[in-house]
Design an enzyme around this catalytic site. Sequence first.
Site, PDB file in Angstrom:
ATOM      1  N   LEU A  75     -38.875  51.036  44.787  1.00 34.67           N
ATOM      2  CA  LEU A  75     -37.524  51.354  45.233  1.00 34.67           C
ATOM      3  C   LEU A  75     -37.454  52.721  45.905  1.00 34.67           C
ATOM      4  O   LEU A  75     -38.052  53.685  45.444  1.00 34.67           O
ATOM      5  CB  LEU A  75     -36.550  51.341  44.056  1.00 34.67           C
ATOM      6  CG  LEU A  75     -36.362  50.035  43.290  1.00 34.67           C
ATOM      7  CD1 LEU A  75     -35.175  50.160  42.348  1.00 34.67           C
ATOM      8  CD2 LEU A  75     -36.182  48.873  44.231  1.00 34.67           C
TER       9      LEU A  75
ATOM     10  N   ASP B 245     -29.919  47.920  27.120  1.00 31.53           N
ATOM     11  CA  ASP B 245     -30.119  49.361  26.988  1.00 31.53           C
ATOM     12  C   ASP B 245     -29.556  49.820  25.648  1.00 31.53           C
ATOM     13  O   ASP B 245     -28.620  49.209  25.121  1.00 31.53           O
ATOM     14  CB  ASP B 245     -29.414  50.111  28.128  1.00 31.53           C
ATOM     15  CG  ASP B 245     -30.046  51.459  28.429  1.00 31.53           C
ATOM     16  OD1 ASP B 245     -30.059  52.325  27.524  1.00 31.53           O
ATOM     17  OD2 ASP B 245     -30.526  51.658  29.560  1.00 31.53           O
TER      18      ASP B 245
ATOM     19  N   CYS C 287     -39.459  60.627  40.754  1.00 31.27           N
ATOM     20  CA  CYS C 287     -40.711  59.869  40.875  1.00 31.27           C
ATOM     21  C   CYS C 287     -41.887  60.714  41.346  1.00 31.27           C
ATOM     22  O   CYS C 287     -42.807  60.985  40.577  1.00 31.27           O
ATOM     23  CB  CYS C 287     -40.504  58.686  41.816  1.00 31.27           C
ATOM     24  SG  CYS C 287     -39.394  57.431  41.156  1.00 31.27           S
TER      25      CYS C 287
END
Length: 476
Positions: free
Chosen positions: A178, A54, A294
């Site tokens: 997920l 990252d 999401c």
Amino acid sequence: MTYPYASAQAQPALAVTPPSGAARPRLTFLGTGYLGATYAICFAELGYEVLGVDVDEPKISKLQAGAVPFHEPGLDELLRRNIAAGRLRFTTDYREAAEFGDVHFICVGTPQRADGMGADLGYVESSVISLVPHLTRKALIVGKSTVPVGTAEWIEQLVSKHAPADLGIEVAWSPEFLQEGHALEDVLRPNRLILGVKSQWAHDMLMTAHKGVFDLAHNEDREVPVVVTDFATAELVKVAANAFLATKISFINAMAEVCDAAGADVTQLAKSIGYDARIGNKFLRAGIGFGGGCLPKDIRAFQARAQELGAGEALRFLHEVDLINQRSRGRVVQIASELLARPYGPAGPDFSGLHIAVLGATFKPNSDDVRDSPALAITRSLARHGAQISIFDPQGMENAKRELPDMTYAPSLNDAVTGADLVCVLTEWEEFRYADPNALGDLVAAKLVIDGRNCLDQALWTAAGWTVRGLGRPSA
């Protein structure tokens, strides 16, 4: 093709050697937000050598120190265990990732674009062009982020442009599924794996990269269905699934509006239709709607991409799904005005001088995620109409403070409701679901509660003297 690998069956022998020469593929996860960090930690737990990557140095430092920068039950323990075992490391160096990995999973965010409904692929592009110039051997780049259909082909073009031409870098797509609060199980024990591949080598590498998942299923006598398909289908699986779930949630919330008008009970309606195996009872709890990082942005990006492909009419219904979801949030303010006898005028009700306790800030329980949280949207609206707000959430307080810094945050459930003229349950944490209505009744100024998630035992609360209002449910 579909391969239901059952535990009773021998796993296929895959004749593929990782380009690094290691016994098992070395895995990198590009992006260590909720998706990437969870996958990295869980695959290390399965025995793989894993590197999380990252550009956010504070986040990487925190992970390397053994602290998960978000709340997910059980993940902290796995993180510390696998760092100690030497299987898991984190870095900001893409050159190190290129030298280490055989399979590189793209796990970066794809937020809604600032100038429209489509997905912003800037983080995806950055991760690819930061990695591929440093590759020195063949590797597989696998997309996991939720993206518009066509992204995998575009990544192939980026790889062709930026990677050394003679390495034969390949691309594949394997979407994630997920559920926050349940993510460890979703990674370690997935209900299916989708593999979008173009070559036998990519297929075999992905299967080898998931051998730990298959071995665990074999030991537990479970099946892991595997669907092998093309890029476009693999990309569409996640957004289609999210669109279906969002539609189901908005459907029952639309029924709640009808139930309010007709005097019916939406919880009984949902139970009744849920017995039909063609419908099922999952995602049929009426309430203030869906949120998070999401569903809202994914259904909008899906509509935008369909429009670009000339199939926009096919997804027009998702616009109404989105509208129903937003409208469900506004119902709480309307119900509050009725319970508090504050007329709903052209500018809305005036809640000046009233104390409203808000229980819940996250978009769902067992998470600290407040992205597009219905609870915070409703809180903001109640405050805008003049109410004095006190908020309590078991895990999401710090994130909520960044979104709504001017609110009052109570240290406990009891502190939040003390002196309240109205209590609003907006996230279905177990602490709220199973709170003692008799004990809380001694603390409030008025026994009025809005059950925004239809999660309370209405008969129990009514027996304790409370007036309970849920969405789509008549007052007891």
